[in-house]
Design a protein around this motif. Structure first.
Motif, PDB file in Angstrom:
ATOM      1  N   THR A  67     -11.477  -9.975 -30.611  1.00  0.00           N
ATOM      2  CA  THR A  67     -10.025 -10.138 -30.564  1.00  0.00           C
ATOM      3  C   THR A  67      -9.527 -10.230 -29.129  1.00  0.00           C
ATOM      4  O   THR A  67      -8.693 -11.087 -28.796  1.00  0.00           O
ATOM      5  CB  THR A  67      -9.341  -8.963 -31.279  1.00  0.00           C
ATOM      6  OG1 THR A  67      -9.743  -8.944 -32.657  1.00  0.00           O
ATOM      7  CG2 THR A  67      -7.825  -9.087 -31.202  1.00  0.00           C
ATOM      8  N   VAL A  68     -10.029  -9.358 -28.266  1.00  0.00           N
ATOM      9  CA  VAL A  68      -9.619  -9.360 -26.861  1.00  0.00           C
ATOM     10  C   VAL A  68     -10.002 -10.679 -26.188  1.00  0.00           C
ATOM     11  O   VAL A  68      -9.199 -11.293 -25.464  1.00  0.00           O
ATOM     12  CB  VAL A  68     -10.247  -8.168 -26.105  1.00  0.00           C
ATOM     13  CG1 VAL A  68      -9.988  -8.286 -24.603  1.00  0.00           C
ATOM     14  CG2 VAL A  68      -9.693  -6.855 -26.634  1.00  0.00           C
ATOM     15  N   LEU A  69     -11.236 -11.135 -26.436  1.00  0.00           N
ATOM     16  CA  LEU A  69     -11.679 -12.403 -25.851  1.00  0.00           C
ATOM     17  C   LEU A  69     -10.848 -13.573 -26.379  1.00  0.00           C
ATOM     18  O   LEU A  69     -10.519 -14.502 -25.640  1.00  0.00           O
ATOM     19  CB  LEU A  69     -13.165 -12.633 -26.157  1.00  0.00           C
ATOM     20  CG  LEU A  69     -14.157 -11.715 -25.421  1.00  0.00           C
ATOM     21  CD1 LEU A  69     -15.585 -11.955 -25.919  1.00  0.00           C
ATOM     22  CD2 LEU A  69     -14.076 -11.945 -23.913  1.00  0.00           C
ATOM     23  N   GLY A  70     -10.499 -13.499 -27.672  1.00  0.00           N
ATOM     24  CA  GLY A  70      -9.667 -14.556 -28.255  1.00  0.00           C
ATOM     25  C   GLY A  70      -8.285 -14.601 -27.627  1.00  0.00           C
ATOM     26  O   GLY A  70      -7.744 -15.679 -27.356  1.00  0.00           O
ATOM     27  N   ILE A  71      -7.697 -13.427 -27.406  1.00  0.00           N
ATOM     28  CA  ILE A  71      -6.381 -13.359 -26.764  1.00  0.00           C
ATOM     29  C   ILE A  71      -6.429 -13.978 -25.378  1.00  0.00           C
ATOM     30  O   ILE A  71      -5.569 -14.784 -24.995  1.00  0.00           O
ATOM     31  CB  ILE A  71      -5.899 -11.900 -26.687  1.00  0.00           C
ATOM     32  CG1 ILE A  71      -5.603 -11.358 -28.091  1.00  0.00           C
ATOM     33  CG2 ILE A  71      -4.650 -11.785 -25.804  1.00  0.00           C
ATOM     34  CD1 ILE A  71      -5.314  -9.867 -28.124  1.00  0.00           C
TER      35      ILE A  71
END
Length: 455
Positions: A67-71
């Motif tokens: 999720t963090v990488l996607g953001i």
């Protein structure tokens, strides 16, 4: 004012047009980098966190990391789109010495879109492409309509929805969807029922449990449950045709589908109203029931329930009449069922279904060898339609969807509203007047506070 050719250059500097708040192209891009990255991060944090929560389970460490990488990746994509657009505007002005109708927005927007979309994850490119195609097609229609080239017809979105949904449900009945996994078929399966599906799909145990839970969820009181059980017994007493795949009678199949979808639609709209009107409800609790069961709240339920009811009724009628079950029956069943869309005539939904059907049709024809496979087709289609939106925002914003103008306004930190377009009035589109009218309608501010000096 004399109107000149759209291809004739207007000798306006980028200081006058692109960044009138600073005389430096570098400062203009740097300031845009700051505000666009912050707004992009805010948008995608909300999108990804909601997506994570909607999975309905406690996220694991790998889910959080993804999720963090996607953001961060999506933030980089959207920020690049904004900053590159401004940079390409300045670069093209230096090359050509001014701006034409194309280099004033469309070409730099196309180049910035190509640059940016390559940063985004490939799995998200199709979704973004469908979104911009949806909004851009509406803008293109409004542009043509404002020029007297086309004319809107009453409830035209219902026709678009009906034809597009009939195409998808025909693929669904033929079983062609099994080779192309797409969430839209899950939605169609949910609305018309798994018994209308073609092909050899193996039903999971979870699917059976889910359908039972959905039915029980809306039986609020024991009295309603008793009445419902009596009605079920009555409906199940009717006959079922041999060509129908459903297990119970046709009457029960038709009414059960309509009632279930109506309840779900009513529940969705009711919950949304409760959440959005909490402050009003706290002040006047007596208005809770009138708020939930208003005519407006019934619209989604009427659409979903009506669509399922009419589709199943028509499908069973055709099977009984012709003593056969053909995939082609999905077409008249869907077209008749689409009348229910009149209770919720949403242009966005209609255009989404249209572009989704075009996407899946193109992919199917490509897989079968009828169309050539074009490398990076999604990238170019996305860039073409995004450029249309930036063009509309620049020259004729009254033909742009209000929500998209507000999105661009937030992404640019309000800079899109203060770009000086007065010199572009020579092309006869009343650009400056349209900008002022759009700002008034959308209530978007123009008193921009630039961070870091004149950035």
């Amino acid at each position: 004012m004399t109107v000149i050719s759209k291809f004739q250059s207007v000798p306006t500097t980028c200081i006058e047009y692109v960044h009138p708040w600073t005389d430096s192209c570098w400062n203009g891009s740097a300031g845009l980098l700051i505000v666009s990255s912050l707004d992009s991060f805010r948008i995608y944090t909300l999108v990804y966190v909601l997506s994570l929560l909607m999975r309905g389970r406690i996220p694991k460490s790998k889910d959080i990391a993804r999720t963090v990488l996607g953001i961060l990746q999506s933030t980089a994509f959207l920020t690049t789109s904004a900053v590159a657009y401004s940079s390409y505007l300045c670069m093209l002005r230096r090359v050509f010495g001014g701006f034409t109708m194309l280099t004033g927005s469309y070409v730099p927007a196309f180049l910035s879109s190509v640059t940016a979309i390559l940063i985004e994850r490939p799995s998200r490119r199709v979704l973004l492409c469908l979104y911009v195609a949806n909004v851009a097609s509406e803008s293109l229609w409004k542009m043509a309509e404002s020029r007297g080239m086309v004319r809107s017809i009453w409830r035209g979105q219902t026709i678009i929805f009906g034809v597009s949904t009939a195409t998808l449900l025909y693929y669904f009945r033929r079983g062609w969807h099994l080779n192309k996994k797409d969430s839209v078929y899950d939605v169609l399966r949910f609305i018309v029922g798994k018994d209308e599906e073609g092909g050899n799909r193996v039903e999971k145990v979870e699917d059976k449990k889910r359908s039972k839970r959905l039915l029980q969820r809306y039986m609020i009181t024991s009295w309603i449950l008793k009445v419902y059980n009596q009605l079920v017994i009555f409906l199940k007493s009717f006959s079922k045709h041999d060509k129908c795949k459903h297990s119970d009678s046709c009457a029960y199949y038709v009414f059960n589908g309509g009632a279930k979808l109506f309840g779900i639609g009513l529940g969705i709209q009711g919950i949304l109203k409760l959440v959005l009107q909490i402050p009003k409800i706290v002040k006047t609790p007596k208005k809770v029931l009138s708020s939930i069961f208003s005519k407006d709240t019934m619209r989604i339920g009427a659409f979903l329930g009506g669509f399922s009811f009419v589709y199943r009724l028509t499908a069973c009628f055709l099977r009984r009449t012709f003593n056969d079950d053909k995939p082609e029956y999905a077409i008249p069943s869907t077209l008749l069922a689409s009348i229910a869309f009149l209770s919720y005539p949403d242009k966005t939904a209609a255009l989404y279904i249209m572009w989704k059907s075009l996407q899946l049709t193109t992919e199917m024809l490509t897989d079968k060898g009828y169309l050539p496979r074009v490398p990076y087709a999604t990238v170019f289609v996305y860039s073409i339609f995004t450029a249309v939106l930036f063009h509309a925002a620049t020259f004729e914003p009254q033909n742009l969807r209000t929500s998209y103008w507000k999105f661009l306004h937030g992404l640019s930190g309000g800079r899109i509203a203060v770009m000086d377009r007065r010199s572009f009035d020579v092309w006869g589109l009343n650009t400056q007047a349209q900008i002022m009218k759009t700002i008034e309608i959308t209530k978007t501010p123009v008193d921009i506070k630039y961070s870091f000096g004149r950035w």
